[in-house]
Design an enzyme around this catalytic site. Sequence first.
Site, short mmCIF file in Angstrom:
data_model
loop_
_atom_site.label_atom_id
_atom_site.label_comp_id
_atom_site.label_asym_id
_atom_site.label_seq_id
_atom_site.Cartn_x
_atom_site.Cartn_y
_atom_site.Cartn_z
N ASP A 71 34.58 73.24 28.09
CA ASP A 71 32.98 72.26 27.22
C ASP A 71 31.80 72.27 28.76
O ASP A 71 32.63 72.40 29.56
CB ASP A 71 33.66 71.31 26.94
CG ASP A 71 32.49 70.93 25.36
OD1 ASP A 71 31.25 71.49 25.64
OD2 ASP A 71 32.83 70.02 24.67
N ASN A 72 30.62 72.14 28.13
CA ASN A 72 30.32 71.45 29.27
C ASN A 72 29.70 72.75 30.26
O ASN A 72 29.50 71.67 31.51
CB ASN A 72 29.76 69.86 29.24
CG ASN A 72 29.97 68.89 28.28
OD1 ASN A 72 28.96 69.20 28.02
ND2 ASN A 72 30.62 67.60 28.16
N CYS B 159 23.00 64.35 25.09
CA CYS B 159 24.01 64.90 25.20
C CYS B 159 23.57 66.63 25.57
O CYS B 159 21.98 67.21 25.45
CB CYS B 159 24.08 65.50 23.63
SG CYS B 159 25.22 66.53 23.49
#
Length: 918
Positions: A328-329, A196
């Site tokens: 996100d990310n 992750c």
Amino acid sequence: MAYDTGRAQALGSSKNFYFPPSPPSTARPSRRGSFDGSYTSLASLALSFSLDTSPPSLSSSSSSLFSSYSSAAPGAKSQNRPCYPLPPVNGVKQVLTEDLKTPDSHVERDPRLIRLTGVHPFNVEPPLSDLYDEGFLTSEDLHYVRNHGPVPKCDDQDIYDWTFSVEGMVAKPFTISVRDLIDNYEQVTYPITLVCAGNRRKEQNLVRKSKGFSWGPAGLSTALWTGVPIGDLIARALPRRGAKYVCFEGADKLPNGYYGTSVKLNWCRDANKGILVAHKMNGSALHPDHGKPVRVVIPGQIGGRSVKWLKRIIVTAEPSDNWYHIYDNRVLPTSITPEASADLPDTWKDESYAIYDLNANSAICYPAHDEKVSLASGADTYKVRGYAYGGGGRRITRMEVTLDKGKSWRLAGVRYPEDDYRLAPEGEMLYGGRLDMWWRETSFCWCFWELDIALAELEGTQDIMVRAMDEGLMVQPRDMYWSVLGMMNNPWFRVVIHKEGNTLRFEHPTQPALMPGGWMDRVKKSGGNLTNGFWGEKVSGEDDSVIEEEPVKEICMTNPKVDRLITLEEFKQHGGDTEPWFVVNGHVYDGTPFLEGHPGGAASIFGAAGQDATEEFVTIHSENAKAMMPEYHIGTLDQDARAALSGEVEETDPSREVFLDPKAWTKAVLQDKIRVSADSKVFRFKLDHEAQQIGLPVGQHLMMRLRDPATRDAIIRAYTPISEGTDKGILDVLIKIYYDTPGRKGGRMTQALDALPVGHFVDFKGPVGKFEYLGNGLCTVGGKQRSVGRFNMVCGGSGVTPIFQVLRALTKDPADPTECVLLDGNRVEEDILCRVQLDAFLNSAKHRCRLIHTLTRPSETWAGRKGRMDRALIEAEIGPCQQPGKDMVLICGPETMEKSVHEILKSLGWTEDDILFF
């Protein structure tokens, strides 16, 4: 068959190995979910070769990752055949108590996993020691999980009928089932470590809270994945010229649409990148948490790119416009604060900030956190051990350990169990897939490192720190690069050593989630500065003052004299249309006394009755409203009631006849955005089915909910659609977008909506509102019916939408005798919304209705009224109230306009009973 015990110990505690028999036939094996005979033998071998999983910690004579490895071909004691790790055997899982009242009540899980985001959604990591002790391969039980919402359900009998599409900029789009994927394509099996992007984020959150939850250092896992190289599917579809990206979309239905992301097309075509469409993990069908029945697995990149529950593969010219790909990310510049990030939509969309390849990272696993070592044990050395990984297929080539804060370094030994699979014989099959890795130089798995250190040295130092270097000579940095999402955290990993008598106690940086502990937590609580460059330790000349966090200003919403505990049974008895009780932050409030006076009408309170309304209340209500709450506070939910209520799920039947539900959020897909002016758009939403009615009474509103792209907090606003409440299948909402300007922040909700890509979901709830028009002059206000002879309507800008609803109903019926006048104020002519429709309404009822537009910045060609909504206009067109109780004013617009009009009306003798603000 000979079994090399030393070699088994060499890989730590993943003690399951496969010594392959003579190379199998190269004939293509049978597929379709069944395993050939070799699977049975593999399973039995895995069971018979399972050994003790508790690695010794002390002495140089303890088992080593490297003791039985040499440059010679491994497996010499087994007829020169190579060996490689097999997965640990899974334990017994079950549906956990915490999940029983969540949408994941069908998912069996291991109770050892540490929950990072409360009960739901399920985001977990294993205890670090347990993860390391399992060895190179991680069992299904302990594999970390990142879920954004509920786990899509796919029963075992439906696995092979699950389909996904390959579409977009391709000459031959197609839809394929899992059965076809297995039967008609060659399968491969690869060991792959997934990580992750939030791994080790807790460290960043202790320096300064980011917008992500607190992962510890165990947000990674390694498994054997079996599936089809994605290049084979892309090749069949024949991408068109100009295509550059491949987008993936899953089946997980989330607040901002289905989860999706993208990678570059040339990566998918490159077999060396190892991207798979996988249907097995460690030889078994995928577990629901890991994408059952089919998912994408992208080695060397962050886990967020490996989309689970795959439904669509879309070839495009541009990166994905999916909300989760954009917001996100990403690693934004460290100068961007959480507050500023909410106002930077162009920054979020900048692909240069998107994360793909992992960065070099490592952690110390042993000594474990709070592990104690006796100096009188008789051992001379301690074996310091841990993991490391690189990104993009780059190997870790160097692990360094320092005992003097980086003044000097010593090399640790590094072992890559992934290499064992490269030595498999030609044609080797594992779990129905070719184990064909000999040609690939990219490395997609974690490695292990270790170093024996004299106990006397550990006794004489304050800490152990490690750093990794990859084959591109990129090394972990000394200092943290903080960013607003807290991702890709990879500074040196530091373990502090405490001397306690004749014992050494070791302290890791943090503990995951809200678990206390760790030297960073300790330093921060003592007022130390974690950003001073010395890990929070006081240095010569540094200010001794304690850094205090700015206190959060909170409004007390409880009555300190109330100490009543309320059970779930008692609370649920007040979930209907009498004595409505609701919960905010675990406290129970009685909304009965405020039914008549609530600005949103009684429907707002009844809609929250018997429910936890914390998110809606905190998001919508003002500080003044919160300050009123102690008056309505009647008690606190007991622990059992809190647990039960927190696990409740809002579920609606998609086949229902009416879309809106006053007690549950329902989702609709954004189908189109239709521009009607420079800053206004009609947002068109597709309902669950064509025959589904919106279900909104005339004059009432609905609530819309989105998630802030930066903070992930809910944004909830009330809107009145321009669709009729009896319309079916489609919902149209006209919204003015308030963009940021140099001197003013724009609207959070309107800008978030504007940035939302077509195809995403928005949550709706309703109806709400204290006013409803019933027809022929009849209406209800706060539940009380009254007959109106004349409506005086005043609106500005997008405030026309609730007025629009009433005016349409009032003019639609030729028999309706009700009179009306509409005053519509705007800046310029182009700002007049719904002008054509308004003119049409008024033309159909000219004998009893009239419309006056006024502009504050008219053009030279404007022939209508000019100026603001002033006293002269209101006095001329509305005047004093002629029939109290029979005449009514409806007002909706900017706050300054509403306030001015209200004061003028009051001066003309209008009472509050005859003035209604939408």
